[in-house]
Motif scaffolding. Structure first.
Motif, short mmCIF file in Angstrom:
data_model
loop_
_atom_site.label_atom_id
_atom_site.label_comp_id
_atom_site.label_asym_id
_atom_site.label_seq_id
_atom_site.Cartn_x
_atom_site.Cartn_y
_atom_site.Cartn_z
N UNK A 1 89.82 9.67 98.47
CA UNK A 1 88.97 8.21 97.59
C UNK A 1 87.43 8.34 97.88
N UNK A 2 86.69 8.50 96.65
CA UNK A 2 85.29 9.06 96.51
C UNK A 2 84.19 7.30 97.37
N UNK A 3 83.85 7.58 97.89
CA UNK A 3 83.15 7.06 98.76
C UNK A 3 81.56 6.51 98.50
N UNK A 4 80.42 7.65 98.32
CA UNK A 4 79.46 7.47 98.12
C UNK A 4 78.90 8.99 97.54
N UNK A 5 78.38 9.26 96.02
CA UNK A 5 77.29 10.29 95.76
C UNK A 5 75.95 10.35 96.30
N UNK A 6 75.48 11.51 97.52
CA UNK A 6 74.72 11.48 98.15
C UNK A 6 73.64 12.71 97.52
N UNK A 7 72.15 13.17 98.67
CA UNK A 7 71.47 14.38 97.74
C UNK A 7 71.11 14.34 96.38
N UNK A 8 70.18 15.04 96.24
CA UNK A 8 69.18 15.13 95.65
C UNK A 8 69.43 15.95 94.34
N UNK A 9 68.75 15.74 92.98
CA UNK A 9 69.42 16.19 91.73
C UNK A 9 69.60 18.21 91.92
N UNK A 10 70.69 18.90 91.79
CA UNK A 10 70.61 20.09 92.20
C UNK A 10 71.63 20.13 93.14
N UNK A 11 71.91 18.79 94.00
CA UNK A 11 72.29 18.90 95.28
C UNK A 11 73.43 18.56 95.91
N UNK A 12 73.61 17.14 94.77
CA UNK A 12 74.29 16.36 94.93
C UNK A 12 76.23 16.76 95.68
N UNK A 13 76.45 15.60 96.52
CA UNK A 13 77.53 15.49 96.39
C UNK A 13 78.25 14.39 96.91
N UNK A 14 80.01 14.54 96.21
CA UNK A 14 80.06 13.07 97.48
C UNK A 14 80.66 12.94 98.58
N UNK A 15 80.61 12.31 99.07
CA UNK A 15 81.01 11.86 100.43
C UNK A 15 82.83 11.06 99.77
N UNK A 16 83.96 11.78 100.52
CA UNK A 16 84.93 11.43 99.66
C UNK A 16 85.73 11.13 101.68
N UNK A 17 86.61 10.24 101.68
CA UNK A 17 87.52 9.80 102.61
C UNK A 17 88.81 9.71 102.11
N UNK A 18 89.94 9.79 103.29
CA UNK A 18 91.86 10.38 103.78
C UNK A 18 91.45 8.79 104.45
N UNK A 19 92.46 8.05 103.85
CA UNK A 19 92.82 7.01 105.21
C UNK A 19 94.57 6.56 105.85
#
Length: 139
Positions: free
Chosen positions: A121-139
């Protein structure tokens, strides 16, 4: 397909997979900045599991076990889409405690789809423009 813990003897092949996979998939990064030595720098202190068939390494996953974090998952481009990544993720789930986490670059749509299709599951998108990433979690 055999899944096992990597040894230092596997590092030459793992370095090549890491380099070739990134050069093949990371279109947003300058390929000239990528080197074989990146594998060693980017996996210090990590637990590495690999997939092999007929003594040929197909891919690997590197884990930061204290945080239940998948740091890298790379499959050689010739074996992409053949179940290697799924088996490596399953081995990671068996090794660590849930919930597991990882970060996936927003621009890497193929990887994002892979994780979502495998129950992440996608939790939150972080990072500056051009360097964004999704923090993802598996439960």
């Amino acid at each position: 397909m055999n899944i096992r813990v990597a040894s230092k003897l596997d590092y030459p092949a793992l370095r090549l997979i890491y380099l070739e996979s990134r050069r093949n998939s990371f279109h947003w990064v300058d390929k000239e900045d990528m080197t074989l030595e990146d594998f060693d720098k980017h996996t210090v202190g990590e637990y590495i599991i690999l997939a092999e068939e007929n003594s040929h390494i197909l891919g690997f996953v590197s884990l930061y076990v204290p945080d239940n974090f998948i740091h890298h998952l790379f499959v050689h481009p010739d074996f992409s889409g053949k179940g290697v990544g799924g088996q490596l993720v399953n081995a990671s789930i068996e090794k660590m405690n849930k919930p597991l986490r990882l970060k996936c670059v927003t621009e890497n749509q193929k990887a994002l789809s892979f994780y979502v299709n495998n129950g992440w599951k996608k939790v939150v998108e972080e990072g500056n423009p051009g360097e964004k990433h999704w923090v993802m979690e598996y439960e």
